[in-house]
Scaffold this active site. Sequence first.
Site, PDB file in Angstrom:
ATOM      1  N   PHE A 145       0.835  -1.201   0.000  1.00 48.17           N
ATOM      2  CA  PHE A 145       0.000   0.000   0.000  1.00 48.17           C
ATOM      3  C   PHE A 145       0.874   1.256   0.000  1.00 48.17           C
ATOM      4  O   PHE A 145       1.891   1.312   0.697  1.00 48.17           O
ATOM      5  CB  PHE A 145      -0.916  -0.003   1.225  1.00 48.17           C
TER       6      PHE A 145
ATOM      7  N   ARG B  28     -12.113  -1.873  -8.423  1.00 42.93           N
ATOM      8  CA  ARG B  28     -12.062  -2.692  -7.221  1.00 42.93           C
ATOM      9  C   ARG B  28     -13.458  -2.793  -6.625  1.00 42.93           C
ATOM     10  O   ARG B  28     -14.125  -1.786  -6.394  1.00 42.93           O
ATOM     11  CB  ARG B  28     -11.089  -2.038  -6.234  1.00 42.93           C
TER      12      ARG B  28
ATOM     13  N   ASP C 210       0.690  -5.411   7.565  1.00 46.86           N
ATOM     14  CA  ASP C 210      -0.385  -4.432   7.483  1.00 46.86           C
ATOM     15  C   ASP C 210      -1.681  -5.203   7.223  1.00 46.86           C
ATOM     16  O   ASP C 210      -1.837  -5.855   6.189  1.00 46.86           O
ATOM     17  CB  ASP C 210      -0.116  -3.425   6.361  1.00 46.86           C
TER      18      ASP C 210
ATOM     19  N   TYR D 222     -11.402   1.419   9.549  1.00 45.04           N
ATOM     20  CA  TYR D 222     -12.533   2.020   8.831  1.00 45.04           C
ATOM     21  C   TYR D 222     -12.974   1.229   7.610  1.00 45.04           C
ATOM     22  O   TYR D 222     -13.876   1.651   6.902  1.00 45.04           O
ATOM     23  CB  TYR D 222     -12.259   3.490   8.472  1.00 45.04           C
ATOM     24  N   LYS D 223     -12.320   0.091   7.367  1.00 44.29           N
ATOM     25  CA  LYS D 223     -12.730  -0.744   6.243  1.00 44.29           C
ATOM     26  C   LYS D 223     -13.698  -1.816   6.756  1.00 44.29           C
ATOM     27  O   LYS D 223     -14.855  -1.525   7.061  1.00 44.29           O
ATOM     28  CB  LYS D 223     -11.498  -1.349   5.588  1.00 44.29           C
TER      29      LYS D 223
END
Lengths: 418, 418
Positions: A125, A378, A203, A228-229
């Site tokens: 990322f 995505r 991660d 927050y995902k």
Amino acid sequence: VTDWAQRARDLDAADPLAPFRSRFAHDDAPRIYLDGNSLGRMPLAAAGRIEATVQAWQRELVGGWHSWIDAPVRTGDLLAEAVLGARAGEVLACDSTTVNLYKLVHAALGARPGRRVVVTDRDNFPTDRYVLEGLAASGAATLRVLDCDPVLGPAAAEIEHACAANDVALVTLSHVAYRSGALADLRAITDAAHAGGALVLWDLSHSAGAVPVDLEASGADLAVGCTYKYLNAGPGAPAYLYVRRSLQGSLRSPIQGWFGQRDQFAMERPYEPDDGVRRFLAGTPPILGLAAVDAGAELVGEAGIERIRAKAGSLTTLAIEIVDAELVPLGFSLGTPRDVTLRGAHVSLRHPEAWRVCRALIEHAHVVPDFRPPDSVRLGLSPLSTSHEEVAEALTRLRDLILEGVHLRIAGERTRVT
Amino acid sequence: VTDWAQRARDLDAADPLAPFRSRFAHDDAPRIYLDGNSLGRMPLAAAGRIEATVQAWQRELVGGWHSWIDAPVRTGDLLAEAVLGARAGEVLACDSTTVNLYKLVHAALGARPGRRVVVTDRDNFPTDRYVLEGLAASGAATLRVLDCDPVLGPAAAEIEHACAANDVALVTLSHVAYRSGALADLRAITDAAHAGGALVLWDLSHSAGAVPVDLEASGADLAVGCTYKYLNAGPGAPAYLYVRRSLQGSLRSPIQGWFGQRDQFAMERPYEPDDGVRRFLAGTPPILGLAAVDAGAELVGEAGIERIRAKAGSLTTLAIEIVDAELVPLGFSLGTPRDVTLRGAHVSLRHPEAWRVCRALIEHAHVVPDFRPPDSVRLGLSPLSTSHEEVAEALTRLRDLILEGVHLRIAGERTRVT
């Protein structure tokens, strides 16, 4: 031709987690939200948690700190238990993923004197790579950036090879790759890094809450991630960090702050880090934000991470079946591993006009994917808040949109698409 | 004998800011809250701002980022204008004070190659000292810690002397001292540091929202501060940082994150910092927390920082008059400057049994001060939410409690008192 809608309804009827969908806020609009891996839907319980925290601020004022002081550890313990396969006292909820990553990479380098190589992969990322580039620019680290398979991600053999010279201080990778959705083999890669004497930092942003993590069992040393995902804690919610208990005494955070001090309110003393995981705290923790993390983590705990994994597999499998049948003939290719055991809960479709396809989905089909450069559409299939029917309907709308050439009429330049 | 209650009522009657007290949440209890400099009362508007942000999360989901992406800058600009005497584009609301301090100290050291001395004073806030100690331990800095007057704090002449050898990279001090309440001469000290070629970083946590800061006019280079004291943004609310515009291009944050990247969503590129103040962002900003910062900062802007300063002077002057008349004869001494132009909005009373005095106030007199080691009872007189009548009543209760020896009956060991 397959009746995808009927097939999806059958799968929903058999889905033990289907009732969880109603535990989240939904809207009446025809919008299908497939970006829960960017910002998850709001658990209905979150609003109440936040409101209760506002009330506690109002009512208890500074006295509220008698409880809040432990909030990063308390929420960390909840995440450890419900989501991360870790033990109490190994996880803190605090700061951002970026700041936590910085703290732990820096600490890992300090714990491996004589070694300064940090291994990562080019598809890690961006913020992870930026943090590493910053440490490299300051002379604290030397980067060894691997070019791994763009769909399958890093393999244990590549990590073993990268660590073979016994000069690697740290291997840091994403458990689920943000673009491809590839799920790394936590245990095999951790073993490979350890064989070369390196520590491993994972991660978990794109895996936590979507698939089991098993930090304890895998032997992983360090981890960070956002909430927050798939943990549905809201925009910019506090992140978390994990430090294996046996390592806590030998790692020091570069950011020494009063919440990491052994005796926080003995203010006249020099800094001495807390014995345990609290030493990785820095400043005052975000109490309002932590309340929402609890709400999301409790939902994951209630549903059970194994059932969530199964649902993720079922949703992504349906998506891939539809992509193969309907979209590959229209110029799409799959950017996500076909083996269900090798992926998380999102599916990446590659298309030369991915940016226009995303805009067309949002503007003309009420479907919210996200675009990831250079060529990926995505689709995040958040297991607790997404139905099979939504997946089938979204991909049917995508097929129709392509057939009608709607995406070709999108003007403008590529910018962020959300 | 003076009728303190009557005198206080007269002052309240003439106070142009008295109506602002009703803009905060209060309780029906007889509690007098004098710890707004630790955690400020909740502005009634904050609850609505937080609720609106929860609604935006629920309704807009990831699309909310079209606005949220600018929240740290937007809230920073509001703080710059209403509170800090800075210009738009110079302030970010983000992270914690500790993390922001770390970023800016590190950046300042990088901008002064060949110099590694950092000057601070022993009475600076603990987390500030801890951050510096951490950087010293890693070899990035050498500390020069000044022993200044415990009541008056650092003087410009001391700073000039400390910087005389032209080896100082950075001077970092608190604008208002957390224990004594002493207000440093922002401009004179900044000039003294600049004369020695050093940069200056101010911690504004105990001054912002209580007295004018005038960053622009003072020539200050850098600043950080929290928002949960006189800015009333709630427990663990996001902090802020200030970087003078002319310096932004030459300073780099050690924590390179995706929100500080020039083109955040061009994810395939190496890190390149944003041109402006955004380069000091790291991870995803805490959107829920920022909403409450706006509510507090707007109240300060509406009241006007000059009127707030006048009210702080009036409240602390009344407190000192009562202390001199009623409490000095009982064994207290004043730990705060007597000159109203040399103090912020809190008053520190020194007493050998300060810890027991604080506990007795909380448990037996419904007055909330806080204890600061080793011997200070700290009374925070938050100008917008505190009346003169509360000050007089609290100190009368304190006098009566001492006369009755209530504090002598407090058992137990010294721990945190809030």
